[in-house]
Design a protein around this motif. Structure first.
Motif, PDB file in Angstrom:
ATOM      1  N   LEU A  41       0.836  -1.201   0.000  1.00  0.00           N
ATOM      2  CA  LEU A  41       0.000   0.000   0.000  1.00  0.00           C
ATOM      3  C   LEU A  41       0.866   1.244   0.000  1.00  0.00           C
ATOM      4  O   LEU A  41       0.614   2.217  -0.716  1.00  0.00           O
ATOM      5  CB  LEU A  41      -0.884  -0.034   1.243  1.00  0.00           C
ATOM      6  CG  LEU A  41      -2.224   0.684   1.188  1.00  0.00           C
ATOM      7  CD1 LEU A  41      -3.033   0.186   0.014  1.00  0.00           C
ATOM      8  CD2 LEU A  41      -2.983   0.445   2.484  1.00  0.00           C
ATOM      9  N   ILE A  67       2.520   1.726  -3.356  1.00  0.00           N
ATOM     10  CA  ILE A  67       1.568   2.273  -4.314  1.00  0.00           C
ATOM     11  C   ILE A  67       1.332   3.756  -4.033  1.00  0.00           C
ATOM     12  O   ILE A  67       1.239   4.582  -4.956  1.00  0.00           O
ATOM     13  CB  ILE A  67       0.255   1.469  -4.268  1.00  0.00           C
ATOM     14  CG1 ILE A  67       0.521   0.087  -4.865  1.00  0.00           C
ATOM     15  CG2 ILE A  67      -0.838   2.184  -5.027  1.00  0.00           C
ATOM     16  CD1 ILE A  67      -0.597  -0.890  -4.656  1.00  0.00           C
ATOM     17  N   ALA A  68       1.292   4.088  -2.743  1.00  0.00           N
ATOM     18  CA  ALA A  68       1.150   5.498  -2.393  1.00  0.00           C
ATOM     19  C   ALA A  68       2.295   6.299  -2.994  1.00  0.00           C
ATOM     20  O   ALA A  68       2.084   7.384  -3.545  1.00  0.00           O
ATOM     21  CB  ALA A  68       1.124   5.667  -0.874  1.00  0.00           C
ATOM     22  N   TRP A  69       3.510   5.738  -2.917  1.00  0.00           N
ATOM     23  CA  TRP A  69       4.659   6.421  -3.512  1.00  0.00           C
ATOM     24  C   TRP A  69       4.464   6.600  -5.006  1.00  0.00           C
ATOM     25  O   TRP A  69       4.757   7.642  -5.561  1.00  0.00           O
ATOM     26  CB  TRP A  69       5.953   5.647  -3.259  1.00  0.00           C
ATOM     27  CG  TRP A  69       6.636   6.081  -2.003  1.00  0.00           C
ATOM     28  CD1 TRP A  69       6.895   5.321  -0.921  1.00  0.00           C
ATOM     29  CD2 TRP A  69       7.135   7.383  -1.708  1.00  0.00           C
ATOM     30  NE1 TRP A  69       7.505   6.062   0.047  1.00  0.00           N
ATOM     31  CE2 TRP A  69       7.670   7.337  -0.410  1.00  0.00           C
ATOM     32  CE3 TRP A  69       7.152   8.583  -2.404  1.00  0.00           C
ATOM     33  CZ2 TRP A  69       8.241   8.441   0.204  1.00  0.00           C
ATOM     34  CZ3 TRP A  69       7.716   9.691  -1.798  1.00  0.00           C
ATOM     35  CH2 TRP A  69       8.258   9.627  -0.502  1.00  0.00           C
ATOM     36  N   ARG A  70       3.966   5.547  -5.633  1.00  0.00           N
ATOM     37  CA  ARG A  70       3.780   5.662  -7.078  1.00  0.00           C
ATOM     38  C   ARG A  70       2.878   6.843  -7.395  1.00  0.00           C
ATOM     39  O   ARG A  70       3.121   7.615  -8.313  1.00  0.00           O
ATOM     40  CB  ARG A  70       3.155   4.391  -7.626  1.00  0.00           C
ATOM     41  CG  ARG A  70       2.883   4.579  -9.084  1.00  0.00           C
ATOM     42  CD  ARG A  70       2.360   3.392  -9.838  1.00  0.00           C
ATOM     43  NE  ARG A  70       2.329   3.816 -11.235  1.00  0.00           N
ATOM     44  CZ  ARG A  70       3.248   3.507 -12.114  1.00  0.00           C
ATOM     45  NH1 ARG A  70       4.243   2.747 -11.763  1.00  0.00           N
ATOM     46  NH2 ARG A  70       3.176   3.946 -13.353  1.00  0.00           N
TER      47      ARG A  70
END
Lengths: 372, 268, 278
Positions: free
Chosen positions: B101, B104-107
């Motif tokens: 998670l 993905i937040a970084w992405r």
């Protein structure tokens, strides 16, 4: 099987009498920690094992506690042989070095631990009594981590005492305390011992501590007992150089017995002669010997007194250093051949009054024959 | 003990055996035991760039984690005072939000529409025009994910160190930096060692960051290849096993050389 | 005004020197926290297709928080993760503690290899562990169905190592005189263990259990290899990434974070109270 072990251990726990260590040897790999040691500690006495670190005193203690097993020899209380039994089967308790209090239990639970394991019904009451004896009742609910070293020390004593062991072992119990507290606890422990009348065996490397507290002191060195006796006896008449040096300070010199004057052996070294009373001389004629004398027995003089008769002397020599310690003034005198000797005199101004000053030739002398 | 033998040693042996298996000709997905060294040859030739990238990315991530993690650990050990507990929680707590998670937040934070990318684009500082799908994003993600593994060991070795020793350094006329270099850093070396290993090893085997933050071709790591050989390529098992084994051997060799060089045996 | 030997320039330098460590530490903490904050913020997003861009219309909204199990499969995955975590933590803790005791207390043949064996799984990349477990499950036991049990077995395997290391460290730092004192105070070996050793080692065991639960719960790489069709929470998130992650994943992720933080703080407060009480 279970029944027998229980019965056997109960019998062990009820052993009473003197503690006897018979020809005990303890070997660790290639190191002999305790070497054929025999010892009797009379019931109810305060006994001190004194020696430098590594002399085997703690190992001896641990063998009495059952934490180590001797390689050879026996440990007995009265006529009951404890050798080979487990620590928890013995009527022996230990006050550990730096205490080993259980950090997860309160003070009271720590003290009640032993009685509870033995299944005594009033364990907590006994614990409170023991805590009262060491004046720690008010901190019974604390955890050990919240207490000072002195307080932990008292709790450790209570935790061992509460079991009324036949023998109580103290392994350098005062080592972690500061000087003042240590003095105070010495007196305290002595009081407790007198009060409960149990056999205390105290291991220490502090000669003053041993002499203050114990009825009998055994000086250990290299796994063996060098000398054993009442503190004053050991101090006045050490039988070995090691003991003389370890207990207090001593002026020592290698000497030879050169003859008898009446029934008094005469020793000689570097042109000095000393008369030693027969009962104080432990070495047969002709053997290499050591002559020793305590610094506080000596006096400083400008003139060397006549030899023989009723006094002993050394010198002349050069006064090297003077230091005032409160109780006495300590002088160091360089004596040719004999090395540097110490002389302790009471009072401050003796040197000036008698006309001795630094760098001047002076003599040490004394009345009687306090040497050995 | 038997458990570990059963579920570690046996699978490892099996993996090794699989790595030597060959395809039944004409029956993709079916294998027979063989001593097919070609699997290893392929692993070392076809996928050499991936190994290189794995080592490079993991090395970079370890370096950045050290650069970022050391001040944090130092501050926690010596400067934080009563805030130490709070900082500790801040370091550990992100663990509890699933790491997928967070990645993905970084992405999304770094995405083309995100404010970081758009700001950098606005002032023309971003050569390729984007952050995600580049190696920068992958390394940043790896650094982020394994940073706590760097911080915690360094912190614990610093905490154990006696602050008066550092003060003694200052007392003996070493200035701040010299004290750090000659006293503090050597004392925390076991922690640094453990931290770098704990960062490097999982980073080298990771494929999630490369998958989520990287691009299709130029940032793939060994992990991605192993994963896709296992799951997406019919008949990829032996190749994947050979790759895994090579990866492990490579890492163990690096770790061994590294510990030899810095001479600490007590890891963790 | 007294003249100071320290020049103003030097003083500025000292001021910076005193603060830059803390400042950079806080920046690093912010770096660590950023994705968590992002996760929280986007759990309130009123998105239509995918939860990537912030939709100003209707945001923030509580609707995802009120319906955490909305997207199909998410709560099943969460429950699986919790079950796997619980079972593997339990087994790994018991097993690991036993191994730790054996390693520290008994000098048995094969102690060296055992130590190594415990260490190697930690020094092996997860992907290799996952791959090797997959091969053994698939080829070694072809009839074995990948799923819950294969996940549990895999998790126990890597958790055990961490438990052993944690408990072992605690055991080694245990003062041997504690057990001697217990024996001296009439505790036989069993009651010394129960009354003294175990309570003293317990904090280590508890933290080992917590560690292995969080490792197990958050593991993706190994799980992905051995899980077959079964979905865990991290796997659910990973798989749904392609279609767009539902905001409920953010809700659950952040809630777990919150629970963990609260538990940690709560534990510390209770610990503090306990020491104060004494």
């Amino acid at each position: 099987m279970g029944i027998f072990t229980t019965r056997a251990s109960t019998a062990l726990r009820e052993a009473k009498g003197d503690l006897r260590i018979e020809n005990v040897t303890k070997r660790f790999a290639d190191f002999v920690a305790v070497d054929d040691l025999s010892l009797v500690v009379p019931r109810g006495s305060f006994f001190a094992l004194l020696g430098p670190s590594g002399c085997g005193k703690t190992t001896t203690l641990r063998m009495v506690a059952g934490l180590e097993q001797p390689t050879a020899g026996k440990v007995l209380i009265g006529d009951t042989d404890l050798t080979g039994s487990r620590p928890y089967e013995r009527p022996v308790n230990t006050v550990f070095q730096s205490y080993a209090l259980f950090p997860h239990l309160t003070v009271r639970e720590n003290v009640a631990f032993g009685p509870k394991r033995r299944g005594l019904p009033d364990a907590l009451k006994l614990a409170d009594e023991a805590l009262a004896l060491v004046e720690m009742g008010h901190l019974a609910q604390r955890k050990p981590a919240m207490m000072s070293g002195g307080q932990q020390q008292r709790v450790a004593v209570a935790r061992a005492l509460v079991n009324r062991p036949e023998v109580l072992l103290l392994d350098e119990p005062l080592g972690a305390l500061d000087l003042k507290l240590r003095r105070q606890m010495q007196v305290e422990l002595k009081r407790i011992q007198t009060e409960v009348g149990l056999t205390f065996i105290h291991v220490t490397h502090d000669q003053e501590e041993a002499m203050t507290m114990a009825d009998t002191v055994a000086v250990m060195n290299k796994g063996q007992i060098e000398q054993m006796g009442a503190p004053a006896e050991l101090y006045d008449l050490p039988t070995t150089t090691f003991v003389a040096n370890f207990l207090g300070q001593a002026n020592m010199v290698e000497a030879k017995q050169v003859g008898l004057d009446g029934d008094r052996p005469v020793y000689e070294a570097f042109g000095h002669r000393w008369w030693v009373p027969r009962h104080r001389s432990s070495v047969p004629a002709g053997e290499p010997a050591a002559y020793g004398i305590r610094p506080e027995k000596l006096r400083l003089n400008h003139e060397r007194p006549a030899l023989g008769g009723s006094s002993a002397a050394a010198g002349p020599g050069v006064l090297r250093d003077v230091s005032f310690t409160g109780v006495s003034t300590q002088y160091l005198v360089d004596l040719p051949g004999l090395g540097t000797w110490g002389v302790f005199e009471r009072g401050r101004w003796i040197v000036r009054r008698r006309g001795v000053a630094r760098s001047r030739r002076i003599c040490c002398s004394c009345r009687g024959w306090p040497g050995w | 003990m038997a458990w570990l033998v059963m579920f570690f040693v046996v699978p490892m042996v099996q993996l090794f055996l699989v790595s030597l298996q060959s395809d039944y000709p004409g029956f993709p997905g079916y294998y027979y035991q063989d001593v097919n060294v070609a699997n290893y040859a392929r692993a070392l030739t076809d996928f050499a760039p991936h190994f290189g990238r794995s080592m490079l990315f993991a090395g970079l991530a370890t370096f950045f984690a050290f650069v970022l993690g050391y001040p944090l650990a130092y501050a926690m050990a010596f400067k934080a005072g009563r805030w130490r507990g709070v900082m500790m929680i801040c370091v550990i707590a992100p663990f509890f939000t699933s790491f997928i998670l967070r990645t993905i937040a970084w992405r999304q934070i770094l995405s083309d529409e995100g404010w970081i990318a758009s700001t950098l684009n606005a002032i023309n500082l971003l050569p390729g025009g984007r952050i995600t799908e580049t190696w920068v994003a992958v390394v940043a993600g790896l650094t982020y994910n394994f940073l706590p593994f760097m911080v915690l060991p360094i912190y614990s070795s610093l905490e154990r160190a006696n602050p008066t020793v550092i003060e003694a350094g200052g007392d003996l006329y070493a200035n701040g930096f010299t004290t750090f270099r000659t006293v503090t850093l050597p004392m925390s070396l076991p922690g640094v060692l453990a931290g770098t290993l704990l960062t490097f090893i999982p980073a080298a085997g990771d494929y999630v960051n490369a998958e989520l933050l990287g691009s299709d071709v130029s940032t793939k790591m060994v992990g991605n290849v192993i994963e896709s050989q296992f799951f997406r390529v019919l008949g990829g098992f032996p190749d994947a096993a050979a790759l895994s084994f090579t990866l492990m051997a490579l890492i163990l060799a690096l770790v061994f050389a590294y510990t030899r060089k810095f001479g600490t045996e007590e890891l963790l | 005004m007294s003249a100071s030997a320290v020049s103003p320039m030097t003083r500025v330098r000292y001021w910076i020197a005193d603060r830059w460590v803390m400042t950079s530490a806080l920046l690093v903490l912010a770096y660590l926290a950023l994705p968590v904050v992002y996760t929280l913020v986007f759990s309130f997003n009123n998105y239509t297709k995918s939860n990537i861009a912030w939709n100003p219309v209707g945001s923030p909204t509580l609707k995802h928080w009120l319906d955490p199990c909305g997207p199909p499969g998410i709560c099943e995955a969460l429950v699986t993760s919790l079950q796997v975590g619980a079972v593997s933590t339990l087994v790994a803790t018991v097993l690991g503690t036993m191994i730790a005791f054996a390693l520290v207390r008994h000098d048995f043949i094969g102690r060296g290899p055992t130590n190594l064996l415990v260490f190697v799984p930690m020094a092996t990349p997860e992907i290799v562990l996952g791959a090797s477990l997959l091969t053994i499950f698939v080829q070694g036991f072809p009839s074995f169905q990948l799923g819950f049990f294969s996940i549990v077995i895999a998790h126990i395997m890597f958790c055990v190592s961490f438990v052993v290391v944690t408990v072992k460290a605690r055991l080694q730092s245990l003062d041997p005189r504690m057990e001697e004192a217990a024996a001296d105070l009439y505790a036989d070996s069993r009651s010394a263990f129960v009354r003294v050793t175990l309570p003293l080692v317990l904090p280590g065991i508890v933290s080992a259990a917590m560690l292995s639960f969080s490792l197990s719960f958050d593991d993706f790489i190994i799980t992905n290899f051995v899980s077959g069709d079964v979905s865990t929470f991290p796997k659910f998130v990973y798989v749904s990434y392609l279609r767009g992650i539902p905001a409920q994943a953010n809700v659950i992720g952040f809630s777990l974070f919150l629970i963990a933080v609260l538990l940690t703080i709560g534990g510390q407060v209770v610990g503090n109270l306990r020491t104060k009480k004494g």
